[in-house]
Design an enzyme around this catalytic site. Sequence first.
Site, mmCIF file in Angstrom:
data_model
loop_
_atom_site.group_PDB
_atom_site.id
_atom_site.type_symbol
_atom_site.label_atom_id
_atom_site.label_comp_id
_atom_site.label_asym_id
_atom_site.label_seq_id
_atom_site.Cartn_x
_atom_site.Cartn_y
_atom_site.Cartn_z
ATOM 1 C CB THR A 277 -41.615 -32.928 72.504
ATOM 2 O OG1 THR A 277 -43.225 -32.443 72.507
ATOM 3 C CG2 THR A 277 -41.108 -31.845 73.107
ATOM 4 N NE ARG B 277 -39.987 -39.606 74.399
ATOM 5 C CZ ARG B 277 -40.064 -38.405 74.966
ATOM 6 N NH1 ARG B 277 -40.453 -38.130 76.248
ATOM 7 N NH2 ARG B 277 -38.692 -38.025 75.303
ATOM 8 C CB SER C 20 -37.608 -39.040 78.103
ATOM 9 O OG SER C 20 -37.193 -38.141 78.998
ATOM 10 C CG HIS C 21 -40.965 -37.699 81.266
ATOM 11 N ND1 HIS C 21 -40.418 -37.246 80.062
ATOM 12 C CD2 HIS C 21 -42.178 -37.592 81.107
ATOM 13 C CE1 HIS C 21 -41.400 -36.720 79.202
ATOM 14 N NE2 HIS C 21 -42.267 -36.807 79.919
ATOM 15 C CG ASP D 291 -35.321 -38.277 82.839
ATOM 16 O OD1 ASP D 291 -34.069 -38.103 82.863
ATOM 17 O OD2 ASP D 291 -35.770 -38.016 81.611
ATOM 18 C CG ASP E 159 -33.721 -39.573 78.585
ATOM 19 O OD1 ASP E 159 -34.323 -39.231 79.516
ATOM 20 O OD2 ASP E 159 -33.605 -39.126 77.480
ATOM 21 C CG ASP F 180 -33.133 -36.123 78.973
ATOM 22 O OD1 ASP F 180 -34.049 -36.408 79.908
ATOM 23 O OD2 ASP F 180 -33.382 -35.753 77.895
ATOM 24 N NE ARG F 181 -38.218 -34.562 81.341
ATOM 25 C CZ ARG F 181 -39.515 -34.345 81.257
ATOM 26 N NH1 ARG F 181 -40.131 -34.248 82.202
ATOM 27 N NH2 ARG F 181 -40.151 -34.476 79.878
ATOM 28 C CB THR G 27 -42.114 -26.944 74.581
ATOM 29 O OG1 THR G 27 -42.707 -26.247 75.349
ATOM 30 C CG2 THR G 27 -41.909 -28.374 75.354
ATOM 31 C CB SER H 191 -40.450 -30.103 81.135
ATOM 32 O OG SER H 191 -39.497 -29.638 80.062
ATOM 33 C CE LYS I 242 -34.986 -32.785 79.255
ATOM 34 N NZ LYS I 242 -35.591 -33.083 77.682
ATOM 35 N NE ARG J 148 -46.347 -31.326 79.372
ATOM 36 C CZ ARG J 148 -46.199 -32.509 79.655
ATOM 37 N NH1 ARG J 148 -46.927 -32.533 80.664
ATOM 38 N NH2 ARG J 148 -45.719 -33.420 79.094
HETATM 39 C C1 G16 Z 1 -38.865 -33.663 76.206
HETATM 40 C C2 G16 Z 1 -38.209 -32.471 75.368
HETATM 41 C C3 G16 Z 1 -38.220 -31.455 76.177
HETATM 42 C C4 G16 Z 1 -39.416 -30.930 76.857
HETATM 43 C C5 G16 Z 1 -40.279 -32.060 77.224
HETATM 44 C C6 G16 Z 1 -41.694 -31.897 77.484
HETATM 45 O O1 G16 Z 1 -38.117 -34.200 77.406
HETATM 46 O O2 G16 Z 1 -36.855 -32.748 75.140
HETATM 47 O O3 G16 Z 1 -37.562 -30.234 75.377
HETATM 48 O O4 G16 Z 1 -39.737 -29.846 77.309
HETATM 49 O O5 G16 Z 1 -40.102 -33.155 76.283
HETATM 50 O O6 G16 Z 1 -42.441 -31.684 76.127
HETATM 51 P P1 G16 Z 1 -44.023 -31.842 76.369
HETATM 52 O O7 G16 Z 1 -44.462 -30.636 77.168
HETATM 53 O O8 G16 Z 1 -44.394 -31.775 74.980
HETATM 54 O O9 G16 Z 1 -44.553 -33.356 76.925
HETATM 55 P P2 G16 Z 1 -37.717 -35.441 77.255
HETATM 56 O O10 G16 Z 1 -37.073 -35.527 78.865
HETATM 57 O O11 G16 Z 1 -39.133 -36.236 77.615
HETATM 58 O O12 G16 Z 1 -37.072 -35.962 76.627
#
Ligand code: G16
Length: 538
Positions: free
Chosen positions: A17, A21, A112-113, A276, A278, A280-281, A343, A364, A375, A491
């Site tokens: 996404t 990772r 990220s998170h 979070d 990085d 962005d959340r 997503t 999310s 974001k 999910r």
């Molecule tokens: C990333 C994406 C978001 C997405 C989220 C969850 O967020 O940038 O657009 O909504 O993953 O994705 P999934 O449901 O596939 O786990 P982040 O904050 O992890 O970069």
Amino acid sequence: MAEIVSTKPFDGQRPGTSGLRKKVTVFQQPHYAENFIQSIFDSLEGFAGKTLVIGGDGRYYNREVVQTAIRMAAANGFGRVIVGQNGLLSTPAASHLIRKNEAFGGIILSASHNPGGPDGDFGIKYNGSNGGPAPEKITEEIFSHTKTISAYKTINSADVDLNAVGTIQIAGMTLEVVDPVTDYAALMQTLFDFNLIRALIKSGFTMKFDGMGAITGPYAHRILEDMLGFAKGTVMNGVPLPDFGGHHPDPNLVHAKDLCDMLLVQKAYDFGAASDGDGDRNLIVGKNIYVTPSDSLAIIAANMHLAPGYKGGITGIARSMPTSGAADRVAAKMGLRCYETPTGWKFFGNLLDANMATVCGEESFGTGSNHVREKDGLWAVLMWLNILASRKLSVATIVTEHWKEFGRNYYTRHDYEEVDLDSANALMKNLRDQLPALVGQHGIHKADDFAYDDPVDGSRTTGQGVRLLFENGSRIIYRLSGTGTAGATLRVYMEKYEANPQRHEMETQHALFDLILMSRDCAKIEKYTGRKAPTVIT
Ligand code: G16
């Protein structure tokens, strides 16, 4: 001098996404990060002599890969690299630096998170010249290069000192080490009314911000405490640590529980927020009220003209498919379009570039606008502060008044984490096979697998999540996460609209109880996953 190092492809370097990772231990294999970075460069054209932004969220292994990326950028012919001091940049700040400096692109190091530390996760993603995550066309190109790579380019040099801001030359390339916060903070000042927020704080308004031991700490200290005047100590967990101090830096009700307890149980502050790994959340909580990300998007869209950067109004709204329809109701009332995308923030890029949408959001915990192409956690916090300062109402009043005007979209997401990958795929296949038969049952009027046709470039993206759409507007959605690193995460998103204000005070899980049971039944979740209940509910 550039040197060519022989290598062999690794399996599974397909970006998910949001970038590649994997566990830190996977990235620590010799050549693993190098292969992916070289595959990024090999998918791009025309960057000789141009600028690349590099930075990461400071998680474990950030230091090493920042150095690797700088060496490889020099060897591959970039003319200039801009890197955050100590290798640090929040994702939105990196997006801003790319745009501000008209860079060719950027490499952001983050998972990220996801948790950090030696046993945690690491990630690499590429953002293009608009500052946004590379679109699928490029991520697929990168993936195909990872499958055939035989060599990468680097230079033989010692680590660069990234502790001090300044400019140095390295193998014919200019390396600028910049303060990670300054430019970003200046951008925020152009968007929000800092004086109005200062006045709110002077009137006794209090907040708590949880940096979760991750990247936003320095940004929040500078902007919230130093520039706006919130009391010292407003920012908790404000020092970025390689293992995030053991936090799982995902700003939700489960992982930001201490903050939520301060607001929802002790009712100790007027406003609470978290960001979070990085940056962005965002999580938004008021005294005694949690604001769902879907509601937050809708409320921001309805009120953002109160912030100076948006006083001219907005052109449209965009939300990811599983995000609730609350924003659609705001758009309808404003006579605007609300775009429904798969997503992933990358799908908003074209809409923002074409000025078809000004504000975007995801369930999310992601919200942002056309100011960058990611974001942006602190942007959402400042937007809320600007709205609170303008309207002089509590968070709870703003939310309940919004529901009165637009109706309430009860919403929850149930995650079944780390389930067996084959079982999760079998569950999704079984659901897809059943789709035609489900129509007509339980009030389901449409059942499909979401596909998106990008209105700007015409590209089509399929297989983005199974939707059960009910006659009364309720929805159940199933998809597999694209950001996990262990097994699969299922999910399940549930939503029900309630127009009657007399029925707006129900507890969310209670309000959605029938849909929750139905979601387990229709997908045979226990049969496929062995799980009776989800691991995380948000
Ligand atoms: C990333 C994406 C978001 C997405 C989220 C969850 O967020 O940038 O657009 O909504 O993953 O994705 P999934 O449901 O596939 O786990 P982040 O904050 O992890 O970069």
